[in-house]
Motif scaffolding. Sequence first.
Motif, short mmCIF file in Angstrom:
data_model
loop_
_atom_site.label_atom_id
_atom_site.label_comp_id
_atom_site.label_asym_id
_atom_site.label_seq_id
_atom_site.Cartn_x
_atom_site.Cartn_y
_atom_site.Cartn_z
N SER A 231 0.84 -1.19 0.00
CA SER A 231 0.00 0.00 0.00
C SER A 231 0.88 1.24 0.00
O SER A 231 1.86 1.33 0.73
CB SER A 231 -0.91 -0.01 1.24
OG SER A 231 -1.68 1.17 1.29
N TYR A 232 0.51 2.22 -0.84
CA TYR A 232 1.26 3.46 -0.94
C TYR A 232 0.37 4.63 -0.49
O TYR A 232 -0.85 4.60 -0.70
CB TYR A 232 1.74 3.71 -2.37
CG TYR A 232 2.73 2.69 -2.87
CD1 TYR A 232 4.08 2.78 -2.54
CD2 TYR A 232 2.32 1.64 -3.68
CE1 TYR A 232 4.99 1.85 -3.01
CE2 TYR A 232 3.22 0.69 -4.15
CZ TYR A 232 4.56 0.81 -3.81
OH TYR A 232 5.46 -0.11 -4.27
N PRO A 233 0.95 5.67 0.08
CA PRO A 233 0.16 6.84 0.51
C PRO A 233 -0.50 7.52 -0.69
O PRO A 233 0.02 7.49 -1.81
CB PRO A 233 1.21 7.75 1.17
CG PRO A 233 2.36 6.86 1.49
CD PRO A 233 2.37 5.79 0.45
N ASP A 234 -1.64 8.16 -0.43
CA ASP A 234 -2.35 8.86 -1.50
C ASP A 234 -1.51 10.00 -2.08
O ASP A 234 -1.57 10.28 -3.28
CB ASP A 234 -3.68 9.42 -0.97
CG ASP A 234 -4.67 8.31 -0.65
OD1 ASP A 234 -4.50 7.20 -1.20
OD2 ASP A 234 -5.60 8.54 0.14
N GLU A 235 -0.73 10.65 -1.22
CA GLU A 235 0.11 11.76 -1.70
C GLU A 235 1.13 11.25 -2.71
O GLU A 235 1.37 11.89 -3.75
CB GLU A 235 0.82 12.42 -0.52
CG GLU A 235 1.68 13.61 -0.92
CD GLU A 235 2.36 14.26 0.27
OE1 GLU A 235 3.15 15.19 0.06
OE2 GLU A 235 2.10 13.82 1.42
N ARG B 287 0.80 8.60 -4.52
CA ARG B 287 0.04 8.19 -5.71
C ARG B 287 -0.18 9.39 -6.64
O ARG B 287 0.00 9.29 -7.85
CB ARG B 287 -1.30 7.59 -5.27
CG ARG B 287 -2.13 6.99 -6.40
CD ARG B 287 -3.51 6.62 -5.87
NE ARG B 287 -3.40 5.78 -4.70
CZ ARG B 287 -3.32 4.45 -4.74
NH1 ARG B 287 -3.35 3.84 -5.91
NH2 ARG B 287 -3.24 3.75 -3.62
#
Length: 244
Positions: free
Chosen positions: A4-8, A10
């Motif tokens: 999982s990667y942070p929305d920022e 992304r």
Amino acid sequence: MAKSYPDELRMQVIAYLDEGHTVREAAEKFSVSASFAAKAHKKHSTAAETTLFAQAEAAASEPEDASNGEMTAAQLADLLGVSKRAISDFVERGIVVKTDRNRFDMAGSVQRYCEHLRMMAAGRTGDGSDALTAERARLAREQADQTALKNAALRRELIAIVDVRNEWTSIGRRIRNGMLSVPSRCRQKLPHLTTYDVDLIDREIRSALTELGNEDDGDSTGDIEAGAVGQSASASEAAAIGLD
């Protein structure tokens, strides 16, 4: 389980791809997987396309104003959700329609940008961008090469560099020790040799070993000629001290 990667992060990856960079470049720059970058941009492209069409339809339903369907670079950047720098890049690549200085055709630009997003999602940008399929093919080739190397090593067709280096180091050490033992053996077998004679032999052997250690293989002809002269001189010295 997928990472999982942070929305920022992304959004940074998406913005980087929108500027025309490849999936591979984005993956390397932000330390993410190529599949994550491709999927994130594809999802964003689909959502952005839907939003843009809705905004374009809403704008088309409004009464025409003095701008006649045109907007500035800042307005277009805000509409497309990109930076003004990206707009400049889009102009050079023909992705948006520029009508005049700092004026852009809204409908034409939205249509071209949506087409660009569809091509990006399908991996058909035509500007050298790598699609996810190409990334997977490259990975498959790398894995195949790695497997081939492992199999060759198991068949003893390859030798590790460290093993070769260690073996040659051992050989060189044995040669050096053997050569350095020559003076003492000469003293035992030739009792008439003086201390000076034995020391001379020892110095010459050490000098020869030092020269060999520092020797450059660039000029083999010179080495051969020097070796011939050295052999004659060594023969004369050997005769003088009774080694023949």
